[in-house]
Scaffold this motif. Structure first.
Motif: not given
Length: 263
Positions: A75, A78-79, A89, A96, A99, A104
């Motif tokens: 996470a 991706l951020e 996912v 989850t 994220l 997200y």
């Protein structure tokens, strides 16, 4: 030598659902001496809160903020890459939740990423959806490359094995965020507010824990309470700073762990 500690969980502190003897005393000493530490795991199934509850049940008191998972590292990655993005996912609540916490949106409609994590309920339908989305251009991310995981009945297929299936179908390799990628170590260091020069990595695997620690610039300790043996260490072209039997050997030596004699 005053240092911070990063340590793997499975094989170092616990073995399946059992406490490794001495792990509780080792962590108690770190807390008593106010030594910063973070527990790492490539497993993305559980949130830090769930892991804390699991560990408390077997006698280990580890605060949520001292637990860093491959889901959290994914996470965080991706951020930095695409803030406020979207993802399809394949995974469980640990992934989850991580994220969702970075804003997200989880969707199967033209997502920016397909994110594959650990789950005990991989479905053919979910894997098929992931394959089709990757074929259509979604970027492929996986939390860790571990091919198998342990259970009381034997090995279980893990993230790396399912990623290989998706790769074979699409011709696209995932970017793995978890160990041995030193990115996971560096994200844990940032979370702890520590620097690699004064942080020690403890692990039970040469091919994930030790190499990730080395590549992140840390000194490393390999414990023989997990999968490694003195013989298996010799198969690798790199070595840990020190090899010990288990973290129980560090009790009374947390201020200078390299005083401990090697087995």
């Amino acid at each position: 030598m005053s240092c911070n500690y990063l340590m793997d969980m499975d094989g170092v502190l616990v073995s399946e659902e059992h406490l490794i003897p001495g792990a509780d005393a080792f962590l108690a000493e770190l807390r008593e001496r106010e030594v910063p530490f973070t527990v790492l795991t490539n497993n993305s199934i559980r949130t830090p809160r769930d892991l804390r509850a699991r560990l408390l049940g077997i006698g280990l008191d580890i605060p949520e903020e001292s637990i860093w998972t491959s889901a959290l590292a994914t996470a965080r990655f991706l951020e930095t890459q695409r803030p406020g993005g979207t993802a399809y996912v394949v995974g469980e609540s640990g992934l989850t939740t991580a994220l969702h916490e970075i804003g997200y949106v989880i969707t199967d409609v033209e997502p920016d990423y397909v994110v594959l994590g650990e789950t005990r309920t991989y479905s053919f339908e979910a894997i098929t959806t992931a394959i089709r989305l990757v074929e259509r251009g979604a970027r492929f991310i996986a939390t860790n490359p571990d091919a198998t995981g342990p259970s009381s009945s034997g090995s279980l297929p893990a993230t790396g094995a399912v990623a290989a299936l998706i790769t074979r179908a699409t011709g696209r390799d995932p970017y793995y965020v978890g160990k041995p990628n030193p990115l996971m170590m560096r994200s844990a260091l940032r979370q702890m507010g520590a620097h690699s020069e004064n942080t020690l990595m403890i692990g039970d695997r040469m091919d994930t824990d030790i190499i990730a620690g080395l590549e992140a610039g840390m000194q490393t300790i390999l414990v023989l309470s997990g999968i490694s043996t003195p013989q298996s260490v010799e198969l690798y072209p790199y070595r840990p700073t020190r090899v010990i039997s288990s973290v129980a050997d560090l009790v009374g030596h947390t201020d200078n762990p390299f005083e401990v004699a090697q087995p």
